[in-house]
Design a protein around this motif. Structure first.
Motif: not given
Ligand SMILES: [Mg+2]
Ligand SMILES: Nc1ncnc2c1ncn2[C@@H]1O[C@H](COP(=O)(O)OP(=O)(O)OP(=O)(O)O)[C@@H](O)[C@H]1O
Lengths: 266, 255
Positions: B42, B154-155
């Motif tokens: 991240s 991000d995910e």
């Molecule tokens: Mg992360």
């Protein structure tokens, strides 16, 4: 599965912890209370010098209406309330935002707020009279001061609690600083600011009466003070009822505002 | 536009989080980043999008972004980051309002991206009325509305159940097949990585450094039907990060 001769339903353990609005209950409680009070007075259980009957207070109220003074008193009180509360709220929100957004304002103002918030503003009234005069100035200033501090605290608490992820989202889309404050932080802080209004409005009404008890010709507080010094308990109760009505109305208005502005919440 | 990561090092306090990251993100490709929990994925994404500054090294834009791009580097967040007080259309318009496009043009863009993400019927719905998958589609629509040169994700599918995830992966593949976009896609899920990644970057545990870059040549659109052939790639990725993941899992967060 083994045979169970005494099968029974699983005991229910959920429910509760979810108060729902019940419109008529509040009204019913008031009606019952007033009925009990009235009967108490009629039957002589409550001595008329201790507490006049609601009907007597109602008569006193009608006299006030007939004399035309109700609107004079109410007008004087409401204008002080509205001016003082509005100015205190605007200033409070402004300073609350400054504390929430700028390190310097936070460092400088938070200790100051903590130091002045707990002072009963009534204690400062003589000072305000010297500063702003015995007329409207000191009364409005008292209400303004009383409204200002709870609004500051509610506002910066609300700003602090705005989801940082949403702010980062705003930045990642290149939103301007003003847009982030106006479109993300302000609405995000609103759920904390609006309940603060309830508290500041109640404080404002308390301070209004206190201020009107010192050197005011008109106003609900002046009316109550006069009734008290004449031992006219029926008028006193009528005056208190007017205050309660103001309080109820204000709370209703704030409730409507919350419904309209916070519709997006679950 | 192409992104080039040049010798990136980053630390929080005394803890190094990323170490010597050199990477190219070619235009029109999806680069997946996988690695054990806490390895700095991240953080790397925040550095790429300019939300944080690297301690050392730089993220370079090579070539200008397309002229009509309103926000060249655009994120899609794991938790959707929708404003709960704005409708679906309002959330998308948030990203457009500062650009002074005028009402007609803004409305046209909103209608277009809602149609592309199959959300036209939900234009006036509030986020709380939407399922997780729909919320993420709104976030994708919002990202598409600003015509990004690079999408930073991000995910994006981690908060969703596996069926919804499958559907949204198809949506992403569909969107990419129509108009190829550049993307950096951070994920925990190796299956997502082999389904969406042209390149898969494997990071080591913290401090994250690039252990390996795995390329997959199979066209994205064919991958859903050829999962068998992808299994070996997924196995290869798993063997690369298994030991690291186990070790990372045992670490204290701020040790
Ligand atoms: Mg992360
Ligand atoms: N703002 C910050 N300040 C201090 N430490 C941070 C900050 N952000 C992240 N960290 C630490 O840096 C390390 C890497 O964090 P990061 O969130 O980038 O990892 P990640 O690979 O995305 O992890 P996950 O797979 O759990 O999402 C972690 O140990 C985290 O605790």
């Amino acid at each position: 599965m083994p045979e169970n001769p005494t099968s029974q339903p699983v005991p229910f353990r959920g429910g509760g912890f979810n108060p729902r609005p019940r419109a008529l209950i509040g009204l019913a409680v008031m009606v019952v209370l007033i009925a009990v009070w009235e009967t108490g007075c009629r039957t002589g259980i409550i001595h008329p010098l201790v507490l006049p009957a609601p009907s007597e207070a109602a008569t006193a109220f009608m006299e006030l209406v007939d004399s035309g003074l109700l609107w004079t008193h109410l007008g004087a009180s409401l204008s002080r309330l509205v001016i003082g509360w509005t100015a205190g709220t605007i200033l409070g929100i402004t300073v609350g935002f400054a504390i929430g957004l700028f390190s310097l304002a936070r460092a400088g103002m938070v200790p100051l707020v903590a130091a002045i918030f707990p002072i009963p503003k009534i204690a400062l009234l003589p000072l305000f009279i010297i500063w702003f005069g015995i007329g409207e100035g000191s009364k409005v200033a008292t209400i303004l001061f009383g409204t200002f501090f709870p609004t500051v605290v509610a506002t910066y608490g609300g700003v602090d609690n705005v989801d940082r992820g949403l702010i980062r989202m705003g930045q990642s889309f290149g939103l301007s600083w003003v847009s982030i404050v106006r479109k993300i932080i302000l609405p995000g802080a609103l759920p904390a600011i609006l309940p603060g209004f309830r508290i500041s409005a109640a404080i404002a009404i308390v301070l209004l009466v206190a201020a009107e008890m010192i050197g005011a010709e008109f106003g609900v507080g002046a009316y109550i003070l006069m009734a008290g010094s004449l031992m006219a308990m029926d008028q006193l109760i009528a005056g208190v009822a007017i205050l309660s009505t103001i309080g109820l109305t204000v709370s209703w208005i704030i409730g409507r505002a919350e419904k309209a502005l916070l519709r997006w919440r679950v | 536009m192409q992104l080039i990561l040049n010798g990136i090092n980053h630390r929080y306090g005394s803890m190094p989080v990323l170490s010597d990251i050199d990477l190219e993100i070619p235009a029109g490709e999806i680069v997946c980043i996988v690695g054990p929990s806490g390895c700095g994925k991240s953080t790397l994404l925040r550095l790429i999008g300019g939300l944080e500054r690297p301690d050392e090294g730089a993220v370079l834009e090579h070539g200008a972004p397309p002229a009509d791009s309103l926000n060249p580097l655009t994120y899609i967040f794991q938790d959707f980051a929708l404003l709960p007080w704005r409708s679906v259309a309002g959330n998308i318009s948030l990203a457009l309002e500062d650009h002074g496009l005028g009402k007609a043009k803004t409305d046209a863009i909103i209608d277009d991206v809602l149609a592309r993400t199959k959300l036209s019927d939900f234009k006036t719905a509030l986020p709380r009325q939407l399922s997780g998958g729909m919320k993420q589609r709104v976030a994708i629509a919002r990202a598409l509305a600003v015509r990004p040169a690079v999408l930073l994700m991000d995910e994006p599918l981690s908060a969703l159940d596996s069926q919804t995830r499958e559907l949204l992966m198809d949506d992403l593949v569909g969107l990419w097949s129509k108009t190829p976009f550049t993307a950096v896609y951070v994920t925990h899920n190796l299956n997502e990585a082999v389904r969406l990644g042209h390149k898969i970057v494997v990071l080591s545990r913290r401090p994250g450094r690039i252990r390996e870059v795995v390329s997959i040549d199979m066209p994205l659109a064919e991958r859903a039907d050829r999962v068998g052939e992808l299994a070996s790639k997924q196995e290869q990725l798993w063997s690369l990060i298994r030991d690291e993941a186990a070790a990372a899992d045992m670490e204290l967060i701020d040790a």
